[in-house]
Design a protein around this motif. Sequence first.
Motif, PDB file in Angstrom:
ATOM      1  N   THR A 143     -25.067   2.005  40.031  1.00 57.85           N
ATOM      2  CA  THR A 143     -24.258   0.699  40.066  1.00 57.85           C
ATOM      3  C   THR A 143     -24.102  -0.354  39.110  1.00 57.85           C
ATOM      4  OG1 THR A 143     -25.692  -1.025  40.800  1.00 57.85           O
ATOM      5  CG2 THR A 143     -24.936   0.604  42.529  1.00 57.85           C
ATOM      6  N   THR A 144     -23.275  -1.015  38.815  1.00 58.68           N
ATOM      7  CA  THR A 144     -23.021  -2.087  37.542  1.00 58.68           C
ATOM      8  C   THR A 144     -23.659  -3.567  38.291  1.00 58.68           C
ATOM      9  OG1 THR A 144     -20.939  -2.225  38.148  1.00 58.68           O
ATOM     10  CG2 THR A 144     -21.394  -0.642  36.540  1.00 58.68           C
ATOM     11  N   ILE A 145     -24.146  -3.479  39.428  1.00 58.92           N
ATOM     12  CA  ILE A 145     -24.263  -4.844  40.226  1.00 58.92           C
ATOM     13  C   ILE A 145     -24.874  -5.747  38.919  1.00 58.92           C
ATOM     14  CG2 ILE A 145     -25.467  -5.935  41.945  1.00 58.92           C
ATOM     15  CD1 ILE A 145     -25.463  -3.395  43.638  1.00 58.92           C
TER      16      ILE A 145
ATOM     17  N   ASP B 239     -22.893  -6.593  36.237  1.00 60.30           N
ATOM     18  CA  ASP B 239     -21.718  -7.601  36.595  1.00 60.30           C
ATOM     19  C   ASP B 239     -22.375  -9.213  36.739  1.00 60.30           C
ATOM     20  OD1 ASP B 239     -20.136  -5.402  36.681  1.00 60.30           O
ATOM     21  OD2 ASP B 239     -20.230  -5.192  39.093  1.00 60.30           O
ATOM     22  N   ARG B 240     -23.400  -9.323  37.073  1.00 58.06           N
ATOM     23  CA  ARG B 240     -24.050 -10.866  37.210  1.00 58.06           C
ATOM     24  C   ARG B 240     -24.335 -11.374  35.906  1.00 58.06           C
ATOM     25  NH1 ARG B 240     -29.457 -10.083  40.915  1.00 58.06           N
ATOM     26  NH2 ARG B 240     -29.977 -12.560  39.868  1.00 58.06           N
ATOM     27  N   ILE B 241     -24.809 -10.562  34.818  1.00 58.05           N
ATOM     28  CA  ILE B 241     -25.124 -10.987  33.638  1.00 58.05           C
ATOM     29  C   ILE B 241     -23.914 -11.206  32.892  1.00 58.05           C
ATOM     30  CG2 ILE B 241     -25.933 -10.481  31.324  1.00 58.05           C
ATOM     31  CD1 ILE B 241     -27.994 -10.875  33.744  1.00 58.05           C
ATOM     32  N   GLY B 242     -22.684 -10.380  33.071  1.00 58.14           N
ATOM     33  CA  GLY B 242     -21.527 -10.574  32.295  1.00 58.14           C
ATOM     34  C   GLY B 242     -20.858 -11.875  32.807  1.00 58.14           C
ATOM     35  N   ALA B 243     -21.132 -12.242  34.010  1.00 56.92           N
ATOM     36  CA  ALA B 243     -20.471 -13.500  34.655  1.00 56.92           C
ATOM     37  C   ALA B 243     -20.868 -14.843  33.874  1.00 56.92           C
ATOM     38  CB  ALA B 243     -21.045 -13.638  36.086  1.00 56.92           C
TER      39      ALA B 243
ATOM     40  N   ALA C 135     -22.538 -10.630  26.121  1.00 57.04           N
ATOM     41  CA  ALA C 135     -22.165  -9.319  25.718  1.00 57.04           C
ATOM     42  C   ALA C 135     -23.318  -8.428  26.625  1.00 57.04           C
ATOM     43  CB  ALA C 135     -22.287  -8.882  24.334  1.00 57.04           C
ATOM     44  N   VAL C 136     -22.798  -7.704  27.567  1.00 61.31           N
ATOM     45  CA  VAL C 136     -23.499  -6.609  28.218  1.00 61.31           C
ATOM     46  C   VAL C 136     -22.982  -5.182  28.497  1.00 61.31           C
ATOM     47  CG1 VAL C 136     -22.219  -7.394  30.408  1.00 61.31           C
ATOM     48  CG2 VAL C 136     -24.415  -6.537  30.460  1.00 61.31           C
ATOM     49  N   THR C 137     -23.922  -4.263  28.303  1.00 58.44           N
ATOM     50  CA  THR C 137     -23.447  -2.903  28.443  1.00 58.44           C
ATOM     51  C   THR C 137     -24.288  -2.293  29.527  1.00 58.44           C
ATOM     52  OG1 THR C 137     -22.652  -0.853  27.617  1.00 58.44           O
ATOM     53  CG2 THR C 137     -24.767  -1.928  26.573  1.00 58.44           C
ATOM     54  N   GLN C 138     -23.780  -1.257  30.195  1.00 53.65           N
ATOM     55  CA  GLN C 138     -24.412  -0.563  31.499  1.00 53.65           C
ATOM     56  C   GLN C 138     -24.932   0.583  31.063  1.00 53.65           C
ATOM     57  OE1 GLN C 138     -25.204  -1.982  34.955  1.00 53.65           O
ATOM     58  NE2 GLN C 138     -26.601  -0.384  34.765  1.00 53.65           N
ATOM     59  N   ILE C 139     -26.283   0.907  31.421  1.00 55.89           N
ATOM     60  CA  ILE C 139     -26.912   2.261  31.449  1.00 55.89           C
ATOM     61  C   ILE C 139     -27.061   2.817  32.811  1.00 55.89           C
ATOM     62  CG2 ILE C 139     -28.218   3.957  30.653  1.00 55.89           C
ATOM     63  CD1 ILE C 139     -29.017   2.145  28.133  1.00 55.89           C
ATOM     64  N   ASN C 140     -26.365   3.858  33.299  1.00 55.12           N
ATOM     65  CA  ASN C 140     -27.039   4.315  34.656  1.00 55.12           C
ATOM     66  C   ASN C 140     -27.658   5.764  34.304  1.00 55.12           C
ATOM     67  OD1 ASN C 140     -23.892   3.028  36.063  1.00 55.12           O
ATOM     68  ND2 ASN C 140     -25.732   2.610  36.454  1.00 55.12           N
ATOM     69  N   THR C 141     -28.925   5.774  34.651  1.00 61.26           N
ATOM     70  CA  THR C 141     -29.499   6.894  34.579  1.00 61.26           C
ATOM     71  C   THR C 141     -29.199   8.124  35.308  1.00 61.26           C
ATOM     72  OG1 THR C 141     -31.343   6.297  35.873  1.00 61.26           O
ATOM     73  CG2 THR C 141     -31.500   5.563  33.619  1.00 61.26           C
ATOM     74  N   GLY C 142     -28.580   7.958  36.581  1.00 63.25           N
ATOM     75  CA  GLY C 142     -28.491   9.009  37.493  1.00 63.25           C
ATOM     76  C   GLY C 142     -29.536   9.667  38.118  1.00 63.25           C
ATOM     77  N   GLY C 143     -30.596   8.964  38.074  1.00 65.72           N
ATOM     78  CA  GLY C 143     -31.925   9.187  38.708  1.00 65.72           C
ATOM     79  C   GLY C 143     -33.178   9.187  37.938  1.00 65.72           C
ATOM     80  N   ALA C 144     -33.037   9.095  36.566  1.00 65.56           N
ATOM     81  CA  ALA C 144     -34.306   8.894  35.644  1.00 65.56           C
ATOM     82  C   ALA C 144     -34.692   7.625  36.091  1.00 65.56           C
ATOM     83  CB  ALA C 144     -33.795   9.055  34.431  1.00 65.56           C
ATOM     84  N   CYS C 145     -36.271   7.384  35.992  1.00 65.74           N
ATOM     85  CA  CYS C 145     -36.881   6.198  36.460  1.00 65.74           C
ATOM     86  C   CYS C 145     -37.163   5.469  35.109  1.00 65.74           C
ATOM     87  CB  CYS C 145     -38.208   6.651  37.096  1.00 65.74           C
ATOM     88  SG  CYS C 145     -39.390   7.732  36.030  1.00 65.74           S
ATOM     89  N   HIS C 146     -36.488   5.581  34.094  1.00 65.94           N
ATOM     90  CA  HIS C 146     -36.594   4.738  32.943  1.00 65.94           C
ATOM     91  C   HIS C 146     -35.579   5.144  32.073  1.00 65.94           C
ATOM     92  CE1 HIS C 146     -38.251   8.835  31.799  1.00 65.94           C
ATOM     93  NE2 HIS C 146     -37.679   8.501  30.627  1.00 65.94           N
TER      94      HIS C 146
END
Length: 224
Positions: A69-71, A74-78, A82-93
Amino acid sequence: MEQIELQRDVLDHSNRVGYENSDLFARKGIFVLNLMSSPGAGKTTLLERTIELLKGKYGIGVIEGDIATTIDADRIGAHGVAVTQINTGGACHLDSGMIRNAQEDLDLDRIDLLIIENVGNLVCPAEFFLGEDAKVVILSVTEGEDKPLKYPLIFRLATALVINKVDLLPYIDCSVPGIIRDATSINSSLTIFETSCTGRQGLDAWAAWLEGEIHKKKKTGLNT
């Protein structure tokens, strides 16, 4: 034994890329914070309050790490940073390679403070150097006072400890002195803040510490 060697190789590679990231941030004079905690400790809310206090004084960039998710992004971007998202897809770090790729989406020449919000976890994130100047661990009082002794590595490597949600202390069984005692027995040099993002307690001291670190990094960057 082979598993141990594999883990060492992974960490060695991540550390090498981490130092490359660190060199880049140093040249730019950017103070980089690696914000770590378990899920629900208040990382994103503390980040929002930090932006409210420092935005306008400094250029702020945020790298958000989540499994999905980008939840949070999205909160920070509001808040207009400047914000960018990393989705790890399951990695815990997060790892340093992820940070190297993510920073390309940011204009580093306009950033004084880069905050990396790591994946919620008190174990794995501590092991990986991303290129940050400081690791900060957030521990909410709702998690209990036993966490420093149960998860010593993250407290040993941290520069600062934020004890969050202190406004809830009248309603729970948790000893802040106990947290401080155990955390400092592991790392006597910890800088400690007691905060409430709801009641705004302790946030000015937190922001003042960050401002001091930003100015120190700027001076170092100019001399690099």
